[in-house]
Design a protein around this motif. Structure first.
Motif, mmCIF file in Angstrom:
data_model
loop_
_atom_site.group_PDB
_atom_site.id
_atom_site.type_symbol
_atom_site.label_atom_id
_atom_site.label_comp_id
_atom_site.label_asym_id
_atom_site.label_seq_id
_atom_site.Cartn_x
_atom_site.Cartn_y
_atom_site.Cartn_z
ATOM 1 N N THR A 1 0.814 -1.218 0.000
ATOM 2 C CA THR A 1 0.000 0.000 0.000
ATOM 3 C C THR A 1 0.845 1.265 0.000
ATOM 4 N N ASP A 2 2.082 1.190 0.488
ATOM 5 C CA ASP A 2 2.911 2.384 0.536
ATOM 6 C C ASP A 2 3.579 2.676 -0.805
ATOM 7 N N LEU A 3 3.406 1.798 -1.785
ATOM 8 C CA LEU A 3 4.075 1.961 -3.068
ATOM 9 C C LEU A 3 3.327 2.910 -4.009
ATOM 10 N N VAL A 4 2.023 3.029 -3.846
ATOM 11 C CA VAL A 4 1.190 3.767 -4.797
ATOM 12 C C VAL A 4 0.796 5.117 -4.206
ATOM 13 N N PRO A 5 1.013 6.221 -4.941
ATOM 14 C CA PRO A 5 0.552 7.534 -4.447
ATOM 15 C C PRO A 5 -0.964 7.537 -4.289
ATOM 16 N N PRO A 6 -1.506 8.382 -3.411
ATOM 17 C CA PRO A 6 -2.959 8.452 -3.240
ATOM 18 C C PRO A 6 -3.665 8.665 -4.586
ATOM 19 N N TRP A 7 -4.788 7.955 -4.774
ATOM 20 C CA TRP A 7 -5.461 8.002 -6.074
ATOM 21 C C TRP A 7 -6.916 7.592 -5.922
ATOM 22 N N PHE A 8 -7.688 7.885 -6.955
ATOM 23 C CA PHE A 8 -9.036 7.329 -7.088
ATOM 24 C C PHE A 8 -9.307 7.127 -8.569
ATOM 25 N N VAL A 9 -10.379 6.417 -8.868
ATOM 26 C CA VAL A 9 -10.717 6.153 -10.263
ATOM 27 C C VAL A 9 -12.176 6.526 -10.515
ATOM 28 N N VAL A 10 -12.390 7.245 -11.600
ATOM 29 C CA VAL A 10 -13.745 7.536 -12.082
ATOM 30 C C VAL A 10 -14.134 6.370 -12.988
ATOM 31 N N THR A 11 -15.224 5.712 -12.699
ATOM 32 C CA THR A 11 -15.508 4.403 -13.282
ATOM 33 C C THR A 11 -16.153 4.482 -14.670
ATOM 34 N N ASP A 12 -16.225 3.320 -15.287
ATOM 35 C CA ASP A 12 -16.883 3.179 -16.584
ATOM 36 C C ASP A 12 -18.372 3.513 -16.489
ATOM 37 N N ARG A 13 -18.949 3.274 -15.332
ATOM 38 C CA ARG A 13 -20.369 3.602 -15.150
ATOM 39 C C ARG A 13 -20.582 5.116 -15.298
ATOM 40 N N ALA A 14 -19.640 5.901 -14.771
ATOM 41 C CA ALA A 14 -19.728 7.357 -14.921
ATOM 42 C C ALA A 14 -19.574 7.747 -16.395
ATOM 43 N N PHE A 15 -18.672 7.068 -17.095
ATOM 44 C CA PHE A 15 -18.485 7.311 -18.527
ATOM 45 C C PHE A 15 -19.787 7.055 -19.294
ATOM 46 N N GLU A 16 -20.453 5.948 -18.975
ATOM 47 C CA GLU A 16 -21.711 5.618 -19.648
ATOM 48 C C GLU A 16 -22.789 6.653 -19.328
ATOM 49 N N GLU A 17 -22.806 7.147 -18.092
ATOM 50 C CA GLU A 17 -23.774 8.193 -17.726
ATOM 51 C C GLU A 17 -23.530 9.468 -18.524
ATOM 52 N N ALA A 18 -22.243 9.812 -18.702
ATOM 53 C CA ALA A 18 -21.913 11.009 -19.479
ATOM 54 C C ALA A 18 -22.327 10.848 -20.936
ATOM 55 N N LEU A 19 -22.123 9.649 -21.489
ATOM 56 C CA LEU A 19 -22.514 9.396 -22.881
ATOM 57 C C LEU A 19 -24.024 9.509 -23.076
ATOM 58 N N ASP A 20 -24.786 9.111 -22.054
ATOM 59 C CA ASP A 20 -26.242 9.061 -22.189
ATOM 60 C C ASP A 20 -26.947 10.207 -21.466
ATOM 61 N N ALA A 21 -26.203 11.280 -21.150
ATOM 62 C CA ALA A 21 -26.827 12.445 -20.525
ATOM 63 C C ALA A 21 -27.959 12.946 -21.416
ATOM 64 N N PRO A 22 -29.059 13.406 -20.819
ATOM 65 C CA PRO A 22 -30.260 13.742 -21.598
ATOM 66 C C PRO A 22 -30.097 14.997 -22.454
ATOM 67 N N GLU A 23 -29.387 14.853 -23.554
ATOM 68 C CA GLU A 23 -29.284 15.916 -24.544
ATOM 69 C C GLU A 23 -29.850 15.374 -25.852
ATOM 70 N N ALA A 24 -30.084 16.204 -26.813
ATOM 71 C CA ALA A 24 -30.648 15.761 -28.094
ATOM 72 C C ALA A 24 -29.739 16.212 -29.235
ATOM 73 N N PRO A 25 -29.041 15.313 -29.921
ATOM 74 C CA PRO A 25 -28.933 13.880 -29.594
ATOM 75 C C PRO A 25 -28.008 13.666 -28.410
ATOM 76 N N THR A 26 -28.034 12.459 -27.848
ATOM 77 C CA THR A 26 -27.107 12.157 -26.764
ATOM 78 C C THR A 26 -25.687 12.119 -27.329
ATOM 79 N N LEU A 27 -24.725 12.225 -26.437
ATOM 80 C CA LEU A 27 -23.325 12.169 -26.846
ATOM 81 C C LEU A 27 -23.020 10.832 -27.516
ATOM 82 N N ARG A 28 -23.600 9.755 -27.012
ATOM 83 C CA ARG A 28 -23.390 8.434 -27.604
ATOM 84 C C ARG A 28 -23.851 8.411 -29.061
ATOM 85 N N GLU A 29 -25.029 8.958 -29.312
ATOM 86 C CA GLU A 29 -25.572 8.965 -30.682
ATOM 87 C C GLU A 29 -24.725 9.833 -31.605
ATOM 88 N N ALA A 30 -24.261 10.976 -31.079
ATOM 89 C CA ALA A 30 -23.449 11.880 -31.900
ATOM 90 C C ALA A 30 -22.105 11.247 -32.246
#
Length: 335
Positions: free
Chosen positions: A18-47
């Motif tokens: 545990t002492d080898l890695v600097p403090p960190w966090f990860v923003v997950t794939d689920r957040a990525f999918e939410e960003a792609l499908d945010a309610p815009e017209a068209p969605t980012l995924r469609e564009a």
């Protein structure tokens, strides 16, 4: 699938030491999918899908258009709040950050952790973007979008088409990690690929941050270390070739973000970047990680003051390509 291979490998290193890695966090794939499908017209995924489907555009133009879409995208408010909260918790974490922090928070490195990157049989280092010395909540969110847009670099689009994996495979996590202000940094390969020698490990190490060594833009010392023997009972057997280290990569203080190349002090240029005690510690850590994983690793490291940090770990791509080719020619029988 949730956090991507780079973050998964980093989590494994943290579990082993545990002492080898600097403090960190990860923003997950689920957040990525939410960003792609945010309610815009068209969605980012469609564009994005519409751009990728256009036959009149080359990969460079497709990449540029997709990046433009992400730059103008609005992240979901709940996601933005959660990322900012994680960043504030990171500021309170001990370790890393030798430089004093300002009111904006700590400097961080932002690295893509794509589903197809650094996988056990698909290690393609350097395909996706890394952003260094990012500071402040709003800049963090801006660079988070840049990291996600970087899943569609020209090279990534080309490689997916070449491998037949499909552009919908793009996705994964984004690693946010406290910056290590390395005075020495580099890469360890726990197998000597050039000599096809598994009983040796190879270290390329230079002054400053590791970005210059990884990209090959600055000179680095070259060390070949024999892996046999007990490190605690006898001295290392190694060959150390000292380079003329004229430049190093450091924080770009003038811009306040990112890095720049600066000249090394004359008395540093021809001195070995690693002291013997640092070499012994580095080899010991690399050997321990290789034993835990069970296959050769490519390990990026930085030394801040007296402390050794592991910044990334991935399979050695050349070794695993050979392994995959061997298994295809001589498949294992089903039990």
């Amino acid at each position: 699938p949730l956090i991507g291979w780079k973050a998964a490998n980093l989590a494994e290193v943290a579990r082993l030491g545990t002492d080898l890695v600097p403090p960190w966090f990860v923003v997950t794939d689920r957040a990525f999918e939410e960003a792609l499908d945010a309610p815009e017209a068209p969605t980012l995924r469609e564009a994005v899908a519409a751009i990728l489907a256009r036959g009149d555009l080359d990969n460079a133009r497709k990449s540029a258009l997709i990046r433009g879409l992400w730059e103008g995208a609005q992240l979901p408010e709940a996601l933005s709040r959660e990322v900012k909260a994680a960043y504030r918790r990171l500021a309170e974490s001990p370790g890393g950050g030798a430089e004093p922090e300002g009111p904006e928070g700590p400097f961080v490195a932002i690295r893509s952790s794509a589903r197809e990157e650094d996988a056990e049989l698909a290690a393609r280092a350097g395909e996706f973007d890394t952003f260094l010395f990012v500071r402040g909540e709003e800049r963090l969110l801006e660079h988070l979008k840049r990291a996600w847009s970087g899943l569609w670099t020209e090279r990534a689009i080309h490689n997916r088409a070449l491998l037949g994996t499909g552009q919908e495979r793009a996705g994964g996590g984004v690693v946010v990690q406290r910056i290590v202000w390395s005075r020495v940094a580099g890469v360890v390969q726990t197998v000597n690929v050039a000599e096809s020698e598994p009983r040796e490990m190879v270290i390329n190490v230079g002054l400053g941050l590791g970005e210059g060594i990884v990209s090959g833009t600055v000179a680095a010392d070259h060390v070949v270390v024999a892996k046999e023997g007990d490190l605690e009972r006898g001295p290392l057997r190694f060959r150390y070739v000292t380079a003329d280290k004229r430049e190093q990569v450091l924080f770009n203080r003038r811009a306040g973000v990112g890095t720049s190349r600066v000249e090394c002090l004359y008395h540093q240029r021809l001195r070995p970047a690693l002291e013997y005690v640092e070499l012994v510690e580095l080899v010991g850590v690399a050997a321990r990680l290789e034993a835990a994983y069970g296959y050769p690793l490519d390990i990026e490291f930085g030394i801040e003051g007296p402390r050794l940090f592991v910044l990334q770990a991935r399979p050695v791509a050349t070794f695993l390509s050979l392994l995959q080719e061997t298994l295809e020619r001589h498949p294992l029988e089903e039990p």
